[in-house]
Structure formats: C-alpha cells, structure tokens
Design a protein around this motif. Structure first.
Motif, PDB file in Angstrom:
ATOM      1  N   ALA A  37      19.585  48.738  11.482  1.00 49.78           N
ATOM      2  CA  ALA A  37      20.225  48.496  12.604  1.00 49.78           C
ATOM      3  C   ALA A  37      20.730  49.545  13.502  1.00 49.78           C
ATOM      4  CB  ALA A  37      21.527  47.527  12.486  1.00 49.78           C
ATOM      5  N   LEU A  38      21.152  50.608  12.514  1.00 47.08           N
ATOM      6  CA  LEU A  38      21.383  51.945  13.342  1.00 47.08           C
ATOM      7  C   LEU A  38      20.088  52.550  13.882  1.00 47.08           C
ATOM      8  CD1 LEU A  38      23.831  53.363  10.676  1.00 47.08           C
ATOM      9  CD2 LEU A  38      24.304  53.503  12.910  1.00 47.08           C
ATOM     10  N   ARG A  39      19.089  52.451  13.214  1.00 46.60           N
ATOM     11  CA  ARG A  39      17.834  52.974  13.826  1.00 46.60           C
ATOM     12  C   ARG A  39      17.578  52.421  14.939  1.00 46.60           C
ATOM     13  NH1 ARG A  39      13.054  51.506  12.823  1.00 46.60           N
ATOM     14  NH2 ARG A  39      13.332  50.525  10.444  1.00 46.60           N
ATOM     15  N   GLN A  40      17.632  51.138  15.030  1.00 45.68           N
ATOM     16  CA  GLN A  40      17.228  50.190  16.371  1.00 45.68           C
ATOM     17  C   GLN A  40      17.920  50.484  17.307  1.00 45.68           C
ATOM     18  OE1 GLN A  40      16.311  46.060  15.355  1.00 45.68           O
ATOM     19  NE2 GLN A  40      15.390  46.693  13.259  1.00 45.68           N
ATOM     20  N   LEU A  41      19.567  50.494  16.966  1.00 42.22           N
ATOM     21  CA  LEU A  41      20.314  50.883  18.353  1.00 42.22           C
ATOM     22  C   LEU A  41      20.123  52.328  18.657  1.00 42.22           C
ATOM     23  CD1 LEU A  41      23.531  48.917  16.917  1.00 42.22           C
ATOM     24  CD2 LEU A  41      22.246  48.515  18.891  1.00 42.22           C
ATOM     25  N   ASN A  84      34.290  43.582  30.359  1.00 41.26           N
ATOM     26  CA  ASN A  84      33.154  43.219  31.187  1.00 41.26           C
ATOM     27  C   ASN A  84      31.913  44.200  30.724  1.00 41.26           C
ATOM     28  OD1 ASN A  84      33.117  41.583  33.512  1.00 41.26           O
ATOM     29  ND2 ASN A  84      35.011  42.541  34.525  1.00 41.26           N
ATOM     30  N   SER A  85      32.228  44.666  29.746  1.00 39.41           N
ATOM     31  CA  SER A  85      31.037  45.528  28.722  1.00 39.41           C
ATOM     32  C   SER A  85      30.007  44.637  28.228  1.00 39.41           C
ATOM     33  CB  SER A  85      31.605  46.439  27.774  1.00 39.41           C
ATOM     34  OG  SER A  85      32.087  45.416  26.747  1.00 39.41           O
ATOM     35  N   ASN A  86      28.774  44.946  28.100  1.00 33.28           N
ATOM     36  CA  ASN A  86      27.647  44.214  27.329  1.00 33.28           C
ATOM     37  C   ASN A  86      27.705  44.278  25.870  1.00 33.28           C
ATOM     38  OD1 ASN A  86      26.172  43.665  29.874  1.00 33.28           O
ATOM     39  ND2 ASN A  86      25.585  45.862  30.119  1.00 33.28           N
ATOM     40  N   LEU A  87      27.386  43.482  25.232  1.00 27.69           N
ATOM     41  CA  LEU A  87      27.351  43.659  23.836  1.00 27.69           C
ATOM     42  C   LEU A  87      25.984  43.531  23.233  1.00 27.69           C
ATOM     43  CD1 LEU A  87      29.700  44.051  21.420  1.00 27.69           C
ATOM     44  CD2 LEU A  87      29.929  41.629  21.377  1.00 27.69           C
ATOM     45  N   VAL A  88      25.762  44.265  22.190  1.00 29.02           N
ATOM     46  CA  VAL A  88      24.442  43.995  21.267  1.00 29.02           C
ATOM     47  C   VAL A  88      24.987  44.024  19.708  1.00 29.02           C
ATOM     48  CG1 VAL A  88      22.143  44.863  20.642  1.00 29.02           C
ATOM     49  CG2 VAL A  88      23.143  45.268  22.951  1.00 29.02           C
ATOM     50  N   GLY A  97      35.640  33.290  33.270  1.00 28.15           N
ATOM     51  CA  GLY A  97      37.046  33.861  34.042  1.00 28.15           C
ATOM     52  C   GLY A  97      36.777  35.055  34.865  1.00 28.15           C
ATOM     53  N   PHE A  98      37.382  36.038  34.344  1.00 29.81           N
ATOM     54  CA  PHE A  98      37.192  37.516  35.164  1.00 29.81           C
ATOM     55  C   PHE A  98      35.894  38.290  34.693  1.00 29.81           C
ATOM     56  CE2 PHE A  98      41.799  37.742  36.736  1.00 29.81           C
ATOM     57  CZ  PHE A  98      41.528  36.458  37.672  1.00 29.81           C
ATOM     58  N   SER A  99      35.346  37.718  33.737  1.00 29.73           N
ATOM     59  CA  SER A  99      34.167  38.351  33.046  1.00 29.73           C
ATOM     60  C   SER A  99      32.869  37.974  33.705  1.00 29.73           C
ATOM     61  CB  SER A  99      34.059  38.343  31.480  1.00 29.73           C
ATOM     62  OG  SER A  99      35.276  38.819  30.952  1.00 29.73           O
ATOM     63  N   ALA A 100      32.071  38.834  34.150  1.00 30.39           N
ATOM     64  CA  ALA A 100      31.032  38.434  35.005  1.00 30.39           C
ATOM     65  C   ALA A 100      29.621  39.545  34.771  1.00 30.39           C
ATOM     66  CB  ALA A 100      31.305  37.962  36.497  1.00 30.39           C
ATOM     67  N   GLY A 101      28.422  38.930  35.030  1.00 27.90           N
ATOM     68  CA  GLY A 101      27.187  40.002  35.214  1.00 27.90           C
ATOM     69  C   GLY A 101      26.925  40.683  34.062  1.00 27.90           C
ATOM     70  N   ARG A 102      27.166  40.392  32.706  1.00 29.04           N
ATOM     71  CA  ARG A 102      27.082  41.145  31.779  1.00 29.04           C
ATOM     72  C   ARG A 102      26.206  40.235  30.730  1.00 29.04           C
ATOM     73  NH1 ARG A 102      32.435  41.111  27.874  1.00 29.04           N
ATOM     74  NH2 ARG A 102      32.873  39.120  27.803  1.00 29.04           N
ATOM     75  N   THR A 103      25.757  40.878  29.612  1.00 30.14           N
ATOM     76  CA  THR A 103      24.968  40.240  28.552  1.00 30.14           C
ATOM     77  C   THR A 103      25.497  40.421  27.232  1.00 30.14           C
ATOM     78  OG1 THR A 103      23.422  42.352  28.351  1.00 30.14           O
ATOM     79  CG2 THR A 103      22.969  40.585  30.041  1.00 30.14           C
ATOM     80  N   VAL A 104      25.005  39.249  26.411  1.00 36.05           N
ATOM     81  CA  VAL A 104      25.414  39.789  24.980  1.00 36.05           C
ATOM     82  C   VAL A 104      24.033  39.356  24.266  1.00 36.05           C
ATOM     83  CG1 VAL A 104      26.268  37.165  24.665  1.00 36.05           C
ATOM     84  CG2 VAL A 104      26.760  38.746  22.892  1.00 36.05           C
ATOM     85  N   GLN A 105      23.650  40.086  23.284  1.00 35.45           N
ATOM     86  CA  GLN A 105      22.475  39.785  22.448  1.00 35.45           C
ATOM     87  C   GLN A 105      22.886  39.850  20.838  1.00 35.45           C
ATOM     88  OE1 GLN A 105      20.248  43.303  24.684  1.00 35.45           O
ATOM     89  NE2 GLN A 105      18.693  41.854  24.529  1.00 35.45           N
ATOM     90  N   ARG A 106      22.140  39.100  20.363  1.00 33.29           N
ATOM     91  CA  ARG A 106      22.335  39.021  18.731  1.00 33.29           C
ATOM     92  C   ARG A 106      20.934  39.434  17.995  1.00 33.29           C
ATOM     93  NH1 ARG A 106      24.934  33.414  17.428  1.00 33.29           N
ATOM     94  NH2 ARG A 106      22.905  32.700  17.941  1.00 33.29           N
ATOM     95  N   PHE A 107      20.975  40.108  17.191  1.00 32.67           N
ATOM     96  CA  PHE A 107      19.838  40.515  16.125  1.00 32.67           C
ATOM     97  C   PHE A 107      20.332  40.502  14.703  1.00 32.67           C
ATOM     98  CE2 PHE A 107      19.044  42.573  20.172  1.00 32.67           C
ATOM     99  CZ  PHE A 107      18.036  42.164  20.716  1.00 32.67           C
ATOM    100  N   GLY A 108      19.378  40.362  13.941  1.00 31.27           N
ATOM    101  CA  GLY A 108      19.479  40.255  12.635  1.00 31.27           C
ATOM    102  C   GLY A 108      18.798  41.213  11.701  1.00 31.27           C
TER     103      GLY A 108
END
Length: 490
Positions: free
Chosen positions: A312-316, A286-290, A239-250
């Motif tokens: 997770a806190l340390r890596q972020l 439209n923000s990126n998400l990790v 839709g109106f969301s573009a040019g961004r990224t989503v990443q997943r870590f565990g």
C-alpha cells in the motif's frame, strides 16, 4: 467497549505450543545457541523483551542464530530478507550488483533448503529491495548471516509477542457496533452535521473559514472502509461536501472492504462529509480520500499484513495526487519491508503521519512504536483534556512530534465521535489512532490553503502552530496543533 484501543498488548507472551517440554530451559541467556534445538515461543519472547527494554527496538540480524531460526519456524517458516547496501531500500532500475545480490540470496536458500526457487520464494518485490522465502533449516540462516549484501534478516511471520486471552486469537482495535454518543461531546452546525468536541480545542472549525481540504488527496492505510457506510461511499459528497472522490483498494487478502471497523473510524475522522444527517464531520471534509485495506487489524503481526502495508505504501507513493499518508497502525519493533516502503513513499514527497502507539501493557516503559519511530514519519499521540496528560493507554517519548486532545479526563470512554461501521450508526474512537487521523486532516487543510508548497513547508507550518514551538517537549514534541494558526501561518 465504546472506544477503539490501538494496541491491546500485554507485558508478555502468549501462545502455547503443544510440542514444548515444560521442563526444558526457556531463557535465551542460558540456552546453548549452537544447538539444533527449536526454542519455545516463551524463550524467544524473553529475548525480544530484553532487546526492547535495552534498545527500544529489535535487530533480528544481530540475534543468535538459534533465536532467529526458531522465530522463523514459529512464524510459518517465512524469512524476510533485505538485500543491497545499508540504506538501499528501493530501486526503480536495479544495478547488476543488486541483481547479483538477490540471485545470491535465492542460491543460498535453495542450497540450504535443498529445494527449488518456486518452492522457496514467497514474494519478490518489483521496487523494494527485499524478498520473502520459506526457510526450515538452521544452516540456511547461518549461511545468509555470513553473506555479503544483506541488509536485514527477519522472521516475517513471527507475531506472538502479544497478550492472548485463553490463547484465543483476537482482532486488535476492531469495533463494528454503533453506540449512543454523549450529547456533551458534540455540537451541531449547518447543514445538520456534528462537530466533535475535540475539534474546538484545536480550532478546526475556525480553520474551515480558510480551508476545507478541497483539492488535496489523503491516503489512508488501515483496515479499509466499510462497504456498509454510505457516507464514506456513494454519499461521500453530501451536505456541504462536494466535488471530491473516495477510492478503496485492498492489498491484504485481496479485499478492499473493512471487516474490523478501525479503518472506517479513521476515514471518518479525516474526511467524513459535512452532512445533513446529524452525523460527525471529518476534519478535511472536502478532501479526497484513497483508502487501502492493508491489514486485518491495527497490529501488524502476520507476514500478510506486513506485506499488505508495504504494498500500500509503495502504491500510494507512486500516485501523484496523494500528498498525505495516514497510518494509525504499527508494531513494537521495526519491520524491514515496511521500513523500505516508508522510505520509498517519503522519497516521493509524501507527508507520512503515524500513530505513536496505544497499549495496555507497554505504556509505562515502551516509547514510540514503529513506524512512527522512523525519522521519515510524523509521530502523533493523544492526550486528555486536562493538560499534557497522555491518554489512558497512549505512548509518549522524544520521537513524538505532535499531540491531539482526544479523551475526557473525567471519563476515559468519552473520546472522539465518528460515523459508525454501518450507515446511520455513530461511534467514538480514541488513542493515538484518532490523534493521527486528526493530524492528517489538519495537514490537508494546510496544504489546500497552500497547494504549491512542499511537504517540508507544510510540516513547518504545523510545527509553528504547535503550543510549545519553537521549543520541543521531551515527551510531547511541539504539543497541541492549532489548526487556525496553521492555515494562517505566513
């Protein structure tokens, strides 16, 4: 249940132990603490409750030796040890003094347990000044309490201070089924996305005329994102969301996919796309998400969950692109290794937003939960739509910084619409959880509007947009955030 409740906690206790004698003394106030006798869980919980009511937190290092030792044994024998001087939470390059302090911990444990380092050390952090070890003997606890350069001693695996139904383990805050959302709780905007009813109260749609979060990366520490939800996966740009990224870590159990549903709901509230699928949109669409799967549910009970959140806190904290960290998780008392990690991420300039707490049993007497209780975090709670009345199970108190309207006064089950665990599903989510995620999204709008600002400058804009600013309410901080005012503030 239509909504996710952050902490379904009870007034007291829980697990039974098959080896406990029902006739033995279980009150720590009357127990002999120089005994070698293992205290039952009920006695430990009584001590915990008294400490929380008196002090609002729990300092395990100040507990009687027998209480601490018993909690360690009941918690899979895991002892978490912070070493160094007071406040010395982390070190990129450890001094000889810190190395000696850590080695002394290992020496004491090996001597007390009469075992090797490889058999006693569970975890050794590369940056945070803490270790986890296996301890069985009371004398080891006594020796560590007498040692120098010890910041904290905590039973890393003790998490029995919760309500259990029929002694069955439950997952707190977890919902994976979709529901039918009340048609009065959203409106449709182009290109066919749903705007949750709460967004209009905080003037989020008006703020979109100035900022949609583009260029800002939000870190989410929760239960992860469902691999079944495409709008938070390969359709993140829709839709109106573009040019961004989503990443997943565990960092919890070596998996990055949500098994609970809570993290998926928080990701939706923060950044789900302004889609053309008739699905709820996120605040900063439209923000990126990790997203990190740092825990199995919202209640940080086990050593694995606590270590997962800490990692997770340390890596972020080490990521230069991440500016905001959202945490709709926590516990009733401070957890040393997570406190260390919060301070590390804070030292790296991150704006850390944390849930003030949502529970069924402690709401009337317990204030803000950890880590929202820390000065390094921004504490948020949820309120109803009929004035400053906290949501049905939300916490409040002097450490709350902001509030978000997230519940209908007429119906507690009508909260904030979000995309569901599975593609094409919808859900609703409430409590201080969604209030926190909403605030993280608003912070992303403000930072995208002012990309050269520091964390403190962004936080100042949020404060100035609060309904009570320049004053501070004793229970609700600066009050409701006006997103439009926040993005327009000079």
């Amino acid at each position: 249940m239509k909504k996710i409740i952050l902490f379904a906690l009870g007034l007291l206790l829980v697990f039974s132990c098959s080896k406990e004698d029902p006739n033995e003394i279980t009150d720590p106030a009357t127990e002999s603490f120089d005994s070698q006798k293992l205290l039952p869980i009920s006695a430990i919980n009584k001590y915990i409750e008294d400490q929380l009511k008196q002090h609002g937190d729990l300092e395990w290092a100040e507990a009687p030796d027998q209480v601490l030792w018993s909690a360690v044994v009941h918690g899979n024998n895991i002892l978490s040890i912070g070493y160094g001087d007071k406040g010395e939470s982390f070190s990129k390059q450890r001094s000889s003094r810190l190395v000696a302090a850590k080695d002394n911990v290992f020496s004491i444990v090996q001597s007390g347990e009469q075992d090797t380092k490889s058999n006693t050390v569970v975890h050794e952090d590369p940056i945070l000044n803490f270790v986890e070890v296996k301890v069985s003997n009371l004398e080891t606890i006594k020796a560590l309490k007498a040692a120098d350069q010890i910041r904290y001693l905590e039973p890393g695996g003790y998490g029995f201070f919760t309500l259990e139904n029929d002694n069955q383990q439950k997952q707190f805050g977890c919902v994976t089924n979709g529901i039918t959302v009340n048609s009065q709780d959203y409106r449709t905007i182009s290109p066919n996305a749903w705007v949750p009813w709460t967004f209009d109260i905080h003037k989020i749609p008006q703020a979109w005329n100035y900022s949609t979060g583009a260029g800002i990366t939000v870190g989410l520490i929760d239960t992860g994102i469902s691999s079944n939800q495409q709008l938070l996966g390969n359709q993140f740009n829709d839709g109106f969301s573009a040019g961004r990224t989503v990443q997943r870590f565990g960092t919890f159990d070596n998996a990055d996919s949500d098994q609970c549903g809570h993290g998926t709901s928080m990701a939706s509230a923060i950044a789900s796309p302004r889609n053309d699928n008739a699905m709820p949109v996120g605040v900063a669409y439209n923000s990126n998400l990790v997203a990190y799967r740092g825990t199995g549910d919202v209640l940080l009970e086990s050593s694995r969950e606590r270590r997962g959140v800490s990692n997770a806190l340390r890596q972020l904290g080490d990521r230069g692109d991440v500016r905001i960290i959202s945490m709709s998780i926590g516990y009733l008392w401070s957890i040393g290794n997570i406190k260390d990690a919060v301070r590390y991420a804070y030292s790296r300039g991150k704006l850390i937003i944390a849930a003030g707490g949502t529970s069924t049993g402690f709401t009337n007497w317990y204030p803000v939960i950890f880590p929202a209780s820390m000065s390094e975090t921004v504490a948020v709670t949820g309120i109803k739509d009929n004035g400053y009345n906290r949501c049905s199970n939300c916490h409040s108190g002097k450490k709350i910084d902001f509030t978000i309207v997230m519940q209908r006064a007429s119906d507690n089950d009508r909260t904030v619409p979000v995309i569901g665990f599975n593609t094409n599903d919808r859900n609703v989510v409430g409590g201080s959880s969604v209030a926190t995620a909403t605030t993280a999204g608003i912070a992303a709008l403000v930072w995208a509007r002012n990309p050269n600002m520091t964390r403190d400058q962004v936080l100042d804009k949020l404060r100035k947009s609060g309904e009570f600013y320049p004053n501070r309410n004793r229970k609700f901080g600066y009050g409701n955030i006006d997103a439009l005012k926040a993005v327009q503030a000079p």
